[in-house]
Design a protein around this motif. Structure first.
Motif, PDB file in Angstrom:
ATOM      1  N   SER A 111       0.853  -1.199   0.000  1.00 50.56           N
ATOM      2  CA  SER A 111       0.000   0.000   0.000  1.00 50.56           C
ATOM      3  C   SER A 111       0.883   1.240   0.000  1.00 50.56           C
ATOM      4  O   SER A 111       2.063   1.183   0.379  1.00 50.56           O
ATOM      5  N   GLY A 112       0.264   2.352  -0.396  1.00 46.20           N
ATOM      6  CA  GLY A 112       0.990   3.617  -0.319  1.00 46.20           C
ATOM      7  C   GLY A 112       1.399   3.919   1.109  1.00 46.20           C
ATOM      8  O   GLY A 112       2.483   4.474   1.356  1.00 46.20           O
ATOM      9  N   SER A 113       0.554   3.546   2.046  1.00 47.63           N
ATOM     10  CA  SER A 113       0.841   3.818   3.456  1.00 47.63           C
ATOM     11  C   SER A 113       2.144   3.156   3.895  1.00 47.63           C
ATOM     12  O   SER A 113       3.004   3.798   4.505  1.00 47.63           O
ATOM     13  N   ASN A 116       5.246   4.767   2.625  1.00 46.66           N
ATOM     14  CA  ASN A 116       5.646   5.969   3.369  1.00 46.66           C
ATOM     15  C   ASN A 116       6.265   5.619   4.723  1.00 46.66           C
ATOM     16  O   ASN A 116       7.185   6.292   5.180  1.00 46.66           O
ATOM     17  N   TYR A 139      -1.698  14.018   3.141  1.00 53.85           N
ATOM     18  CA  TYR A 139      -2.252  12.692   3.415  1.00 53.85           C
ATOM     19  C   TYR A 139      -1.214  11.679   2.958  1.00 53.85           C
ATOM     20  O   TYR A 139      -0.910  11.588   1.769  1.00 53.85           O
ATOM     21  N   HIS A 140      -0.656  10.933   3.899  1.00 53.36           N
ATOM     22  CA  HIS A 140       0.362   9.945   3.529  1.00 53.36           C
ATOM     23  C   HIS A 140      -0.097   8.525   3.822  1.00 53.36           C
ATOM     24  O   HIS A 140       0.641   7.582   3.546  1.00 53.36           O
ATOM     25  N   GLU A 214       4.462  15.887  -0.477  1.00 56.43           N
ATOM     26  CA  GLU A 214       3.831  15.681  -1.774  1.00 56.43           C
ATOM     27  C   GLU A 214       4.124  16.975  -2.560  1.00 56.43           C
ATOM     28  O   GLU A 214       3.576  18.021  -2.198  1.00 56.43           O
ATOM     29  N   ASP A 247       6.301  11.886  -1.829  1.00 61.54           N
ATOM     30  CA  ASP A 247       5.207  10.927  -1.900  1.00 61.54           C
ATOM     31  C   ASP A 247       4.556  11.087  -3.275  1.00 61.54           C
ATOM     32  O   ASP A 247       3.932  12.110  -3.563  1.00 61.54           O
ATOM     33  N   ASN A 250      -0.263   9.374  -4.976  1.00 60.62           N
ATOM     34  CA  ASN A 250      -1.461   9.911  -5.611  1.00 60.62           C
ATOM     35  C   ASN A 250      -1.129  10.575  -6.954  1.00 60.62           C
ATOM     36  O   ASN A 250      -1.876  10.438  -7.923  1.00 60.62           O
ATOM     37  N   LYS A 277      -0.877   2.996  -5.515  1.00 63.70           N
ATOM     38  CA  LYS A 277      -2.140   3.230  -6.229  1.00 63.70           C
ATOM     39  C   LYS A 277      -2.124   2.715  -7.671  1.00 63.70           C
ATOM     40  O   LYS A 277      -2.333   1.534  -7.906  1.00 63.70           O
TER      41      LYS A 277
HETATM   42  C1  LIG Z   1      -0.419  11.036  -1.360  1.00 63.76           C
HETATM   43  C2  LIG Z   1      -0.860   9.735  -0.781  1.00 63.76           C
HETATM   44  N1  LIG Z   1       0.030   8.993  -0.108  1.00 63.76           N
HETATM   45  C3  LIG Z   1      -0.300   7.812   0.433  1.00 63.76           C
HETATM   46  C4  LIG Z   1      -1.582   7.331   0.341  1.00 63.76           C
HETATM   47  C5  LIG Z   1      -1.930   6.034   1.009  1.00 63.76           C
HETATM   48  O1  LIG Z   1      -2.039   5.023   0.077  1.00 63.76           O
HETATM   49  P1  LIG Z   1      -2.841   3.693   0.471  1.00 63.76           P
HETATM   50  O2  LIG Z   1      -4.261   4.092   0.679  1.00 63.76           O
HETATM   51  O3  LIG Z   1      -2.631   2.800  -0.728  1.00 63.76           O
HETATM   52  O4  LIG Z   1      -2.210   3.130   1.683  1.00 63.76           O
HETATM   53  C6  LIG Z   1      -2.538   8.069  -0.356  1.00 63.76           C
HETATM   54  C7  LIG Z   1      -3.931   7.566  -0.458  1.00 63.76           C
HETATM   55  O5  LIG Z   1      -4.871   8.270  -0.704  1.00 63.76           O
HETATM   56  C8  LIG Z   1      -2.172   9.296  -0.927  1.00 63.76           C
HETATM   57  O6  LIG Z   1      -3.058  10.052  -1.581  1.00 63.76           O
END
Ligand SMILES: Cc1ncc(COP(=O)(O)O)c(C=O)c1O
Length: 446
Positions: A111-113, A116, A139-140, A214, A247, A250, A277
């Motif tokens: 995941s993006g989370s 990060n 939002y990370h 971002e 980041d 998105n 994503k």
């Molecule tokens: C800039 C950014 N970083 C990280 C995330 C988190 O990604 P994920 O929901 O796949 O964990 C998002 C999700 O909206 C995002 O917009």
């Protein structure tokens, strides 16, 4: 009762409130390109692209084929222990695409989370320093590390403290920070001063591992940091041995008309970056990518996940990159983004409730404001997005009063024009005072 309602009622008792930001009461059943269909058969033009996770469109045939072929061959063998064919080919292909010169490595995530979180881990390990600087409006993600970096919704940190220690927030230079009549130069100077203030008062620069940003904030409202501001931040960081981390979860994968949003700031390079994503057209694959010496600062098993970079997600990512290249989606994003910008700017001339229009490729934030006071108008925004939904397109709001315009990059001109007709109708009905709040308005949005 339709199928949408029935299924949502079934789900409701078993599904946690915290796990969905609610907008419309639909259950999505299928999608093709830039169109999605709900279980009652209603079709919508998708102006959200699954939160920028399906830049290649829904169920792109090339991506579907790659997933099906790989699923029939091998779904999973954990990359934590053994390489797989697609993952082994994807790693050098993705590091070659990354906007980092010199030897570059990556590590997979789901995941993006977690990508990060990985930025925090590798930055701390490489520098031997503990502090991380991030920005308001960011939002990370939703894991402890990534939500500790974030600052866009109180519900993300409410009731769950203590968050990850050692994270310091500075204000993102968004348009709402700008004073009336303030020039761009004065604004950048003032915001950079706010950035350096912690370093002058309580945050020893030699104890800071990374600045995480971002370059174009997504959920914060689709806002590009002023060019000179970001350059000053990067110079400051590098002057103090602090890593510059971005980041791209998105805003990457072609969203802004470039592979990466940082390429909208020519000459700037990150030391570390996160991707997710749209990387695998929405299958769960992410990556932290960075300079080799940084990525070599941790030993196994400091960053392994059972399914991260598995054969199916890696096949989807290979096919996704093929589609972006072969269908020239970066150009498509840029060209159609220009059209969208012209459309929203023309509407802005007609309606004083349309405030700032920001568009970077097919990546837009359109502010809806009170015409008298210029203050954010979340009520009007909710009326608008709900009417657009009723008329057959999916668009959501950010921060209560920003229209989030992020269609799949494969949207056709015909679909885009159809979306403009719908949006124009909703704008004119709002201006005529004909729009009402939906019954569930208090449940809509962030
Ligand atoms: C800039 C950014 N970083 C990280 C995330 C988190 O990604 P994920 O929901 O796949 O964990 C998002 C999700 O909206 C995002 O917009």
């Amino acid at each position: 009762m339709g199928k949408n309602e029935r299924l949502l009622a079934d789900e409701d008792d078993a599904f946690a409130t915290a796990a969905r930001v609610k907008y419309y009461n639909i259950v999505i059943d299928s999608g093709q390109g830039a169109e999605i269909t709900d279980v009652d058969g209603n079709a919508y033009i998708d102006l959200l692209a699954s939160a920028s996770a399906t830049n290649t469109g829904h169920s792109h045939p090339h991506v579907v084929q790659a997933i099906q072929d790989q699923a029939a061959k091998l779904i999973q063998y954990t990359p934590a222990y053994f390489a797989n064919t697609n993952g082994a080919e994807l790693a050098p292909r993705l590091t070659a695409l990354a906007p980092i010169s010199g030897p570059t490595e990556l590590a997979w995530g789901n995941s993006g989370s977690d990508a990060n979180d990985a930025i925090i881990k590798f930055a701390r390990a490489y520098t031997g320093r503990q502090y991380i600087v991030s920005f308001t409006g960011a939002y990370h993600g939703s894991t402890y590390g990534s939500l500790s970096l974030s600052a866009v919704s109180l519900n993300m940190s409410r009731k769950i403290a203590p968050l990850l220690p050692g994270i310091v927030k500075v204000p993102f230079p968004d348009p709402w920070q700008r004073l009336a009549g303030e020039s761009e130069d004065a604004f950048v100077d003032r915001m950079f001063k706010a950035f350096t203030l912690p370093f002058e008062t309580y945050l020893p620069a030699e104890e800071v591992a990374a600045v995480v940003i971002e370059p174009i904030q997504g959920d914060g409202g689709i806002i590009k940091a002023p060019d000179r501001y970001l350059r000053q931040v990067v110079d400051f960081a590098h002057d103090h041995g602090i890593l510059f981390a971005i980041d791209e979860v998105n805003q990457g994968m072609g969203r802004t008309g470039k592979w990466w949003s940082i390429q909208n700031f020519p000459g700037l390079e990150p030391d570390l970056m996160s991707v997710g994503k749209s990387l695998a057209s929405g299958l769960p694959l992410s990556a932290v990518i960075g300079r080799q010496e940084i990525m070599e600062s941790l030993g196994a098993p400091a960053h392994v996940f059972t399914t991260a970079g598995n054969p199916v997600t890696a096949a989807a990512a290979m096919a996704t990159i093929d589609v972006i290249e072969q269908e020239h989606l970066l150009d498509q994003s840029r060209i159609l983004g220009e059209k969208a910008k012209a459309f929203f700017e023309a509407e802005q001339q007609k309606y004083p409730f349309i405030g700032d229009v920001r568009m970077y490729g097919l990546d837009g934030g359109i502010d809806i404001v009170d015409p008298e006071t210029n203050a954010p108008d979340p009520v009007a925004t909710t009326k608008l997005i709900y009417r657009v939904f009723e008329l057959g397109a999916i668009i959501i709001s950010l921060r209560g009063n920003v229209l989030r315009f992020q269609p799949p990059l494969v949207i056709t001109e015909e679909q885009l024009n159809k979306a403009f007709v719908i949006l124009a109708q909703a704008f004119s009905e709002l201006a005529a005072g004909q729009l009402k709040l939906p019954a569930n308005a208090d449940q809509i949005g962030w």
